[in-house]
Design a protein around this motif. Structure first.
Motif, PDB file in Angstrom:
ATOM      1  N   ASP A 204     -18.726 -63.851  -2.870  1.00  0.00           N
ATOM      2  CA  ASP A 204     -17.956 -63.941  -1.253  1.00  0.00           C
ATOM      3  C   ASP A 204     -19.017 -62.538  -0.453  1.00  0.00           C
ATOM      4  N   ILE A 205     -19.675 -61.735  -0.465  1.00  0.00           N
ATOM      5  CA  ILE A 205     -20.395 -61.225   0.325  1.00  0.00           C
ATOM      6  C   ILE A 205     -21.794 -60.970   0.470  1.00  0.00           C
ATOM      7  N   GLY A 206     -22.617 -60.984  -0.566  1.00  0.00           N
ATOM      8  CA  GLY A 206     -24.244 -61.343  -0.406  1.00  0.00           C
ATOM      9  C   GLY A 206     -24.690 -62.390  -0.770  1.00  0.00           C
ATOM     10  N   LEU A 207     -23.730 -63.906  -0.778  1.00  0.00           N
ATOM     11  CA  LEU A 207     -24.133 -64.903  -0.540  1.00  0.00           C
ATOM     12  C   LEU A 207     -23.674 -65.715   0.799  1.00  0.00           C
ATOM     13  N   PRO A 208     -22.880 -65.178   1.488  1.00  0.00           N
ATOM     14  CA  PRO A 208     -22.831 -65.235   3.027  1.00  0.00           C
ATOM     15  C   PRO A 208     -23.874 -64.797   3.382  1.00  0.00           C
ATOM     16  N   LEU A 209     -23.745 -63.455   3.557  1.00  0.00           N
ATOM     17  CA  LEU A 209     -25.120 -62.798   4.077  1.00  0.00           C
ATOM     18  C   LEU A 209     -26.222 -63.168   4.075  1.00  0.00           C
ATOM     19  N   GLY A 210     -26.924 -63.159   3.124  1.00  0.00           N
ATOM     20  CA  GLY A 210     -28.057 -63.387   2.456  1.00  0.00           C
ATOM     21  C   GLY A 210     -28.203 -64.890   3.491  1.00  0.00           C
TER      22      GLY A 210
ATOM     23  N   VAL B 255     -23.035 -57.107  11.583  1.00  0.00           N
ATOM     24  CA  VAL B 255     -23.064 -58.237  10.509  1.00  0.00           C
ATOM     25  C   VAL B 255     -23.539 -57.418   9.229  1.00  0.00           C
ATOM     26  N   TRP B 256     -23.672 -56.356   8.373  1.00  0.00           N
ATOM     27  CA  TRP B 256     -24.096 -56.173   7.543  1.00  0.00           C
ATOM     28  C   TRP B 256     -23.445 -55.254   7.596  1.00  0.00           C
TER      29      TRP B 256
ATOM     30  N   GLY C 135     -20.070 -68.081   6.804  1.00  0.00           N
ATOM     31  CA  GLY C 135     -18.660 -68.296   6.882  1.00  0.00           C
ATOM     32  C   GLY C 135     -18.363 -69.274   6.066  1.00  0.00           C
ATOM     33  N   LEU C 136     -18.614 -70.727   6.316  1.00  0.00           N
ATOM     34  CA  LEU C 136     -18.254 -71.877   5.397  1.00  0.00           C
ATOM     35  C   LEU C 136     -18.445 -71.707   4.011  1.00  0.00           C
ATOM     36  N   LEU C 137     -19.118 -70.933   3.670  1.00  0.00           N
ATOM     37  CA  LEU C 137     -19.646 -70.304   1.733  1.00  0.00           C
ATOM     38  C   LEU C 137     -17.928 -70.126   1.262  1.00  0.00           C
ATOM     39  N   PRO C 138     -17.841 -68.796   1.796  1.00  0.00           N
ATOM     40  CA  PRO C 138     -16.437 -68.373   0.774  1.00  0.00           C
ATOM     41  C   PRO C 138     -15.032 -69.452   1.155  1.00  0.00           C
TER      42      PRO C 138
ATOM     43  N   MET D 220     -17.983 -59.377   5.978  1.00  0.00           N
ATOM     44  CA  MET D 220     -18.172 -60.776   7.220  1.00  0.00           C
ATOM     45  C   MET D 220     -17.051 -61.792   6.176  1.00  0.00           C
ATOM     46  N   THR D 221     -16.154 -61.252   5.055  1.00  0.00           N
ATOM     47  CA  THR D 221     -15.623 -61.918   4.540  1.00  0.00           C
ATOM     48  C   THR D 221     -14.473 -61.565   3.341  1.00  0.00           C
ATOM     49  N   THR D 222     -14.069 -60.678   4.452  1.00  0.00           N
ATOM     50  CA  THR D 222     -12.830 -59.414   3.848  1.00  0.00           C
ATOM     51  C   THR D 222     -11.517 -60.388   3.479  1.00  0.00           C
ATOM     52  N   THR D 223     -11.093 -61.281   4.581  1.00  0.00           N
ATOM     53  CA  THR D 223      -9.539 -62.231   3.892  1.00  0.00           C
ATOM     54  C   THR D 223     -10.091 -63.195   3.586  1.00  0.00           C
TER      55      THR D 223
END
Length: 227
Positions: free
Chosen positions: A31-37, A191-192, A58-61, A1-4
């Motif tokens: 970058d991945i676990g926190l937004p996904l959670g 999503v995951w 998406g705003l977190l990363p 969800m936050t690749t770029t």
């Protein structure tokens, strides 16, 4: 969800500080676990609608990208482009009411990055050298040897160009797999699941690039008088 956004954060890290395995793991968690959670917590525990949950997560990363850029002490063009993509995608998602677009839009940034890296590599301007250099030229002598080779050695630059092409291809493949997942799997699964192409791209490119970066490291070490 936050690749770029993850790539942007990596590119803005100060060159003098090489990442340790622990810091790399922490980066993946942030970058991945926190937004996904955050997405699943908002959606399942608090009953927040899908679009709002995606936007907030998406705003977190995005916030971390801003912090990394500020910490680096200078603006990073790619990081700023990623932030603009995030900002623009939010109103489009709200207007269209399509959470699938929000999930797929990450591919736009990664595809653009892959094309940019590939085009610049073909023009003999390997732009990802900033990411390679801290891990190979990790001393003053090695850094000096690296800079000298960049100016005087076509063979050295060719090796870096080919390593750049590995990542350009990897980014494009990652986008392709991401879009297949987004448009073929149930949304909550996508999503995951969209994170798996990212892991595959990072691992695959890291392994393949060694064919060209090992000779680069050898040249730098010999020139610096180190083994």
């Amino acid at each position: 969800m936050t690749t770029t956004q993850q790539i942007a954060a990596t590119q803005t890290v100060k060159p003098a500080k090489a990442q340790t395995p622990l810091s790399g793991l922490l980066s993946l968690v942030l970058d991945i676990g926190l937004p996904l959670g955050t997405y699943y917590l908002l959606k399942n525990a608090f009953g927040v609608d899908v679009i709002t949950a995606l936007i907030v997560s998406g705003l977190l990363p995005a916030a971390r990208t801003i912090w990394t850029t500020v910490r680096a002490g200078k603006p990073d063009q790619f990081a700023l482009a990623v932030l603009m993509l995030t900002i623009v995608s939010i109103p489009i998602t709200l207007l269209t009411g399509s959470p699938t677009f929000m999930l797929a839009k990450e591919g736009l940034g990664t595809a653009a990055l892959g094309i940019y890296v590939g085009v610049m590599a073909l023009r003999n301007q390997p732009v990802m050298t900033k990411a390679f250099k801290p891990f190979i030229a990790n001393s003053a002598k090695k850094a000096a040897a690296w800079d000298e080779f960049m100016v005087t050695s076509p063979a050295f630059r060719t090796l870096l160009v080919r390593a750049n092409l590995v990542w350009a291809i990897g980014f494009v493949v990652e986008v392709t797999l991401r879009l297949v997942i987004v448009f073929t799997l149930p949304f909550d699964t996508a999503v995951w699941a969209t994170n798996f192409p990212l892991f595959a791209a990072i691992v695959g490119c890291s392994v393949v690039q060694r064919r060209w970066l090992v000779p680069v490291a050898r040249m730098v070490n010999v020139a610096a008088g180190e083994k």
